[in-house]
Design a protein around this motif. Structure first.
Motif, PDB file in Angstrom:
ATOM      1  N   ILE A 137       2.971 -96.778 -19.195  1.00  0.00           N
ATOM      2  CA  ILE A 137       1.845 -96.823 -18.258  1.00  0.00           C
ATOM      3  C   ILE A 137       1.530 -98.279 -17.971  1.00  0.00           C
ATOM      4  O   ILE A 137       1.267 -99.066 -18.882  1.00  0.00           O
ATOM      5  CB  ILE A 137       0.585 -96.153 -18.839  1.00  0.00           C
ATOM      6  N   ASP A 138       1.588 -98.652 -16.703  1.00  0.00           N
ATOM      7  CA  ASP A 138       1.308-100.025 -16.278  1.00  0.00           C
ATOM      8  C   ASP A 138       0.135-100.054 -15.315  1.00  0.00           C
ATOM      9  O   ASP A 138      -0.206 -99.033 -14.692  1.00  0.00           O
ATOM     10  CB  ASP A 138       2.539-100.630 -15.601  1.00  0.00           C
ATOM     11  N   GLY A 139      -0.460-101.226 -15.200  1.00  0.00           N
ATOM     12  CA  GLY A 139      -1.545-101.408 -14.250  1.00  0.00           C
ATOM     13  C   GLY A 139      -1.035-101.880 -12.903  1.00  0.00           C
ATOM     14  O   GLY A 139       0.178-101.884 -12.637  1.00  0.00           O
ATOM     15  N   SER A 140      -1.936-102.296 -12.043  1.00  0.00           N
ATOM     16  CA  SER A 140      -1.588-102.763 -10.706  1.00  0.00           C
ATOM     17  C   SER A 140      -2.697-103.697 -10.222  1.00  0.00           C
ATOM     18  O   SER A 140      -3.792-103.723 -10.792  1.00  0.00           O
ATOM     19  CB  SER A 140      -1.444-101.579  -9.746  1.00  0.00           C
ATOM     20  N   LEU A 208       6.519-104.735 -13.538  1.00  0.00           N
ATOM     21  CA  LEU A 208       5.521-103.754 -13.966  1.00  0.00           C
ATOM     22  C   LEU A 208       4.640-104.284 -15.087  1.00  0.00           C
ATOM     23  O   LEU A 208       3.456-103.943 -15.176  1.00  0.00           O
ATOM     24  CB  LEU A 208       6.224-102.471 -14.428  1.00  0.00           C
ATOM     25  N   SER A 209       5.205-105.138 -15.945  1.00  0.00           N
ATOM     26  CA  SER A 209       4.460-105.633 -17.111  1.00  0.00           C
ATOM     27  C   SER A 209       3.398-106.670 -16.763  1.00  0.00           C
ATOM     28  O   SER A 209       2.596-107.057 -17.622  1.00  0.00           O
ATOM     29  CB  SER A 209       5.439-106.236 -18.126  1.00  0.00           C
ATOM     30  N   LYS A 210       3.353-107.108 -15.519  1.00  0.00           N
ATOM     31  CA  LYS A 210       2.399-108.151 -15.120  1.00  0.00           C
ATOM     32  C   LYS A 210       0.948-107.669 -15.180  1.00  0.00           C
ATOM     33  O   LYS A 210       0.032-108.460 -15.342  1.00  0.00           O
ATOM     34  CB  LYS A 210       2.712-108.635 -13.697  1.00  0.00           C
ATOM     35  N   LYS A 215      -6.874-103.548 -17.686  1.00  0.00           N
ATOM     36  CA  LYS A 215      -7.565-104.437 -16.760  1.00  0.00           C
ATOM     37  C   LYS A 215      -7.406-104.001 -15.296  1.00  0.00           C
ATOM     38  O   LYS A 215      -7.783-104.741 -14.391  1.00  0.00           O
ATOM     39  CB  LYS A 215      -7.041-105.870 -16.930  1.00  0.00           C
ATOM     40  N   SER A 216      -6.867-102.820 -15.094  1.00  0.00           N
ATOM     41  CA  SER A 216      -6.566-102.374 -13.736  1.00  0.00           C
ATOM     42  C   SER A 216      -7.389-101.152 -13.341  1.00  0.00           C
ATOM     43  O   SER A 216      -7.643-100.266 -14.171  1.00  0.00           O
ATOM     44  CB  SER A 216      -5.075-102.032 -13.614  1.00  0.00           C
ATOM     45  N   PHE A 231       0.177 -93.523  -9.708  1.00  0.00           N
ATOM     46  CA  PHE A 231      -0.875 -94.463 -10.100  1.00  0.00           C
ATOM     47  C   PHE A 231      -2.217 -93.853  -9.736  1.00  0.00           C
ATOM     48  O   PHE A 231      -2.533 -93.672  -8.567  1.00  0.00           O
ATOM     49  CB  PHE A 231      -0.682 -95.816  -9.406  1.00  0.00           C
ATOM     50  N   ILE A 232      -2.977 -93.528 -10.762  1.00  0.00           N
ATOM     51  CA  ILE A 232      -4.269 -92.872 -10.587  1.00  0.00           C
ATOM     52  C   ILE A 232      -5.352 -93.777 -11.159  1.00  0.00           C
ATOM     53  O   ILE A 232      -5.057 -94.798 -11.783  1.00  0.00           O
ATOM     54  CB  ILE A 232      -4.283 -91.505 -11.297  1.00  0.00           C
ATOM     55  N   LYS A 233      -6.583 -93.433 -10.951  1.00  0.00           N
ATOM     56  CA  LYS A 233      -7.672 -94.230 -11.496  1.00  0.00           C
ATOM     57  C   LYS A 233      -7.531 -94.292 -13.017  1.00  0.00           C
ATOM     58  O   LYS A 233      -7.345 -93.274 -13.676  1.00  0.00           O
ATOM     59  CB  LYS A 233      -9.021 -93.638 -11.100  1.00  0.00           C
ATOM     60  N   THR A 234      -7.621 -95.488 -13.548  1.00  0.00           N
ATOM     61  CA  THR A 234      -7.437 -95.679 -14.989  1.00  0.00           C
ATOM     62  C   THR A 234      -8.449 -94.873 -15.791  1.00  0.00           C
ATOM     63  O   THR A 234      -8.173 -94.452 -16.924  1.00  0.00           O
ATOM     64  CB  THR A 234      -7.525 -97.172 -15.342  1.00  0.00           C
TER      65      THR A 234
END
Length: 289
Positions: A137-140, A208-210, A215-216, A231-234
Motif C-alpha cells: 500500500i503506497d500513498g500519492s 511508488l515508495s516516494k 501522509k497521503s 487508490f482510495i481515501k486513506t
C-alpha cells in the motif's frame, strides 16, 4: 442487494475441488498471519477477501483467492525478513523479483507447495501451486494535479513492464475492444523493444515508495488490476480492525462500508454461469475436464 440475499445465494451446492483449494489457501493465510503477529507487521485482508468476510464470514462461495495488502514499510520489512531467512516453512515458498529475477510481478507471492493446481492465467501451461499475493500500500501526492501526473507516470512505467512481457499476455481474458487494440500494439512493439523487466520493476517501486500512506489523503495498491482506481481515501484503510473469516479473525480495513463503496460501489453476487469464470485455480483433473 442486501446481505440476507447474498448469504442465501451463497448456499449453492459445494464444489469439493473448490473447497480443497480454499482449505489450502486458508492454511497459508493462517501461517502468514502467525508470522506477521510474531514480527509485529501490519497487514490488511483486502479486495474480495473483505467482501467474503463481510457478507459470508468466509470466502465468497465461488472464490479461491485471498488478498492481503501491507503498508510499504511493513511490506519491505517482511521481504527483508525473508531474505535474512527469518521466515521458514515446510510448505510455503516466497516469490518476489528481488529473490528471483524471473518472477514477473512487483507483489510478493506466497505459494503453498502442498497442492498442485492449474492457474488459468498461466499462459505457459504446467502445474503450479495455490498462492496468496501480498500487495504494497503506497500513498500519492495530496495535490490533485500532481496526483494526476503521478498516475500518468505510473501508467507509463506499467506499460513498459507489459512491453517486457509482451509474449506472456493472457489472450483468454475478457477485454474491451480498446484493450485488444492496445495488446496488438504491445505485441508488435515488443518484437523490437525489450526493456529489462527487473529495472522497470525497480523504477516502479522507487516511484511508488516516494509517498507513504500515512501522509497521503489517497493510498492504495497501484499494481492491482484497477490501477489508480485502487487508490482510495486513506481513512478507509484506517487502523486495522478484526474481521471474522472461516471462524477465525484477521485484520482488515477499519471503515468497511467506505472501503467497499470506494472500490466496488455495490457488491453483486455472480450468477451461476459466471462463477466458473471468476476462479483462479483448478485441480489438474478439474481444470482439464
Amino acid at each position: 442487494m442486501g446481505v440476507e440475499t447474498l448469504v442465501n445465494q451463497g448456499k449453492n451446492k459445494e464444489i469439493p475441488e473448490l473447497i480443497t483449494i480454499q482449505k489450502v489457501q486458508f492454511e497459508t493465510l493462517e501461517e502468514l498471519v502467525s508470522f506477521f503477529s510474531k514480527e509485529n507487521l501490519k497487514y490488511y485482508i483486502s479486495g474480495g477477501t473483505v467482501l467474503g468476510s463481510t457478507y459470508f464470514k468466509n470466502f465468497i462461495p465461488y472464490d479461491d483467492d485471498i488478498n492481503i495488502a501491507m503498508p510499504r514499510s511493513d511490506f519491505n520489512r517482511f521481504l527483508e525478513l525473508v531474505k535474512d531467512s527469518k521466515f521458514s516453512s515446510k510448505y510455503l515458498n516466497i516469490a518476489h523479483y528481488s529473490l528471483d529475477k524471473e518472477f514477473k510481478y512487483t507483489s510478493i507471492r506466497v505459494q503453498n507447495k502442498k497442492l498442485d493446481v492449474v492457474d488459468i492465467s498461466n499462459t505457459s501451461g504446467g502445474l503450479t501451486f495455490p498462492s496468496i499475493d501480498i500487495a504494497a500500500i503506497d500513498g500519492s501526492p495530496n495535490n490533485r494535479l500532481r496526483r494526476w501526473f503521478y498516475f500518468k507516470k505510473l501508467l507509463f512505467l506499467r506499460g513498459e513492464l507489459t512491453l517486457a512481457y509482451f509474449d506472456t499476455i493472457n489472450l483468454l481474458k475478457k477485454r474491451t475492444t480498446i484493450q485488444k487494440v492496445e495488446i496488438k500494439l504491445i505485441q508488435f512493439l515488443g518484437k523490437f523493444l525489450t526493456p529489462s523487466p527487473v529495472k522497470v520493476k525497480q523504477k516502479i517501486d522507487k516511484t511508488l515508495s516516494k509517498y507513504s500512506m500515512e501522509k497521503s489523503e489517497y493510498s492504495g495498491t497501484y499494481m492491482g488490476a484497477y490501477k489508480e482506481k485502487e487508490f482510495i481515501k486513506t481513512t478507509c484503510w484506517g487502523h486495522p480492525k478484526s474481521y471474522e473469516f472461516n471462524q477465525k479473525y484477521y485484520m482488515g480495513p477499519e471503515n468497511t462500508e467506505a472501503y467497499i463503496s470506494e472500490l466496488y460501489g455495490n457488491f453483486t453476487y455472480y450468477e451461476q454461469d459466471e462463477q466458473h469464470n471468476d476462479r483462479h485455480y483448478f485441480l489438474p483433473t478439474e481444470g482439464n475436464s
